[in-house]
Design a protein around this motif. Structure first.
Motif, PDB file in Angstrom:
ATOM      1  N   LEU A  42    -117.107  59.248-106.387  1.00 58.40           N
ATOM      2  CA  LEU A  42    -118.399  59.390-107.081  1.00 58.40           C
ATOM      3  C   LEU A  42    -118.867  60.836-107.119  1.00 58.40           C
ATOM      4  O   LEU A  42    -119.481  61.271-108.107  1.00 58.40           O
ATOM      5  N   LEU A  43    -118.567  61.606-106.088  1.00 57.85           N
ATOM      6  CA  LEU A  43    -118.948  63.020-106.096  1.00 57.85           C
ATOM      7  C   LEU A  43    -118.095  63.843-107.050  1.00 57.85           C
ATOM      8  O   LEU A  43    -118.463  64.969-107.392  1.00 57.85           O
ATOM      9  N   GLU A  48    -124.182  65.838-106.853  1.00 53.90           N
ATOM     10  CA  GLU A  48    -124.621  65.404-105.522  1.00 53.90           C
ATOM     11  C   GLU A  48    -126.064  64.869-105.539  1.00 53.90           C
ATOM     12  O   GLU A  48    -126.349  63.812-104.964  1.00 53.90           O
ATOM     13  N   GLU A  49    -126.965  65.582-106.180  1.00 55.61           N
ATOM     14  CA  GLU A  49    -128.368  65.155-106.190  1.00 55.61           C
ATOM     15  C   GLU A  49    -128.549  63.817-106.916  1.00 55.61           C
ATOM     16  O   GLU A  49    -129.411  63.020-106.553  1.00 55.61           O
ATOM     17  N   HIS A  50    -127.732  63.577-107.929  1.00 55.05           N
ATOM     18  CA  HIS A  50    -127.787  62.290-108.627  1.00 55.05           C
ATOM     19  C   HIS A  50    -127.365  61.155-107.685  1.00 55.05           C
ATOM     20  O   HIS A  50    -128.009  60.107-107.643  1.00 55.05           O
ATOM     21  N   LEU A  51    -126.303  61.395-106.920  1.00 58.03           N
ATOM     22  CA  LEU A  51    -125.855  60.360-105.978  1.00 58.03           C
ATOM     23  C   LEU A  51    -126.908  60.090-104.905  1.00 58.03           C
ATOM     24  O   LEU A  51    -127.091  58.941-104.509  1.00 58.03           O
ATOM     25  N   THR A  79    -129.980  57.175 -93.341  1.00 57.88           N
ATOM     26  CA  THR A  79    -129.495  58.432 -92.765  1.00 57.88           C
ATOM     27  C   THR A  79    -127.983  58.557 -92.912  1.00 57.88           C
ATOM     28  O   THR A  79    -127.481  59.622 -93.298  1.00 57.88           O
ATOM     29  N   ILE A  80    -127.257  57.495 -92.631  1.00 61.46           N
ATOM     30  CA  ILE A  80    -125.800  57.551 -92.768  1.00 61.46           C
ATOM     31  C   ILE A  80    -125.407  57.828 -94.214  1.00 61.46           C
ATOM     32  O   ILE A  80    -124.541  58.667 -94.483  1.00 61.46           O
ATOM     33  N   THR A  81    -126.057  57.175 -95.155  1.00 64.09           N
ATOM     34  CA  THR A  81    -125.735  57.374 -96.569  1.00 64.09           C
ATOM     35  C   THR A  81    -125.949  58.826 -96.983  1.00 64.09           C
ATOM     36  O   THR A  81    -125.047  59.452 -97.559  1.00 64.09           O
ATOM     37  N   ILE A  85    -123.067  61.738 -97.997  1.00 65.81           N
ATOM     38  CA  ILE A  85    -123.047  62.368 -99.324  1.00 65.81           C
ATOM     39  C   ILE A  85    -122.987  63.880 -99.160  1.00 65.81           C
ATOM     40  O   ILE A  85    -122.177  64.560 -99.794  1.00 65.81           O
ATOM     41  N   ARG A  86    -123.844  64.422 -98.302  1.00 70.68           N
ATOM     42  CA  ARG A  86    -123.862  65.870 -98.067  1.00 70.68           C
ATOM     43  C   ARG A  86    -122.548  66.346 -97.431  1.00 70.68           C
ATOM     44  O   ARG A  86    -121.999  67.369 -97.834  1.00 70.68           O
TER      45      ARG A  86
END
Length: 150
Positions: A42-43, A48-51, A79-81, A85-86
């Motif tokens: 997905l990235l 990133e901001e969209h995800l 928090t995990i999500t 992503i980051r």
């Protein structure tokens, strides 16, 4: 095909992600490696901001579709999500631009970022598994990661 990295081709990986998006992915395939691989894919598709905006609802919807309750004890964990992503976006930025897609994903899943206790380098168990961390973003309470958070 390995249990730790179950994809042999780019297409298998993108099909996995597509089934997550259309909520048809079997729950048995929503493993730690499955989570990381879908985020990696997905990235490559979205900024990133969209995800960060869409993943909470996508995961909650997927959980509902697979009869996994989203409660203070199970299901979606904010928090995990956001952390992953980051972290995965940082991992991708550190890769060579000509790194093959599947090889990059395999390196993510089988390397340090893919370790099931990876987040415990940055969070105490008490903080990470708290109701607060499940419901909202919680900054690391042990160490600050090299990648930007919030």
């Amino acid at each position: 095909m390995s249990d730790i990295f179950p994809f042999l081709t780019d297409r298998q990986l993108t099909d996995h992600t597509d089934r997550l998006l259309d909520l048809s992915l079997p729950k048995s395939q929503w493993t730690h490696a499955g989570h990381l691989s879908a985020a990696y894919d997905l990235l490559h598709r979205y900024p990133e901001e969209h995800l960060i905006r869409i993943m909470p609802d996508l995961i909650r919807s997927y959980n509902e579709a697979t009869n996994t309750p989203n409660t203070d004890q199970e299901g979606y964990h904010h928090t995990i999500t956001l952390f992953y992503i980051r972290a995965i976006a940082h991992f991708i930025r550190c890769q060579s631009p000509d790194s093959p897609f599947l090889d990059g994903c395999r390196a993510l899943v089988t390397g340090p970022y893919g370790a099931k206790d990876f987040m415990l380098m940055y969070y105490s168990k008490a903080a990470l598994f708290s109701v607060t961390a499940r419901r909202e973003w919680m900054a690391p309470d042990k160490n600050i990661p090299e990648f930007a958070l919030f």
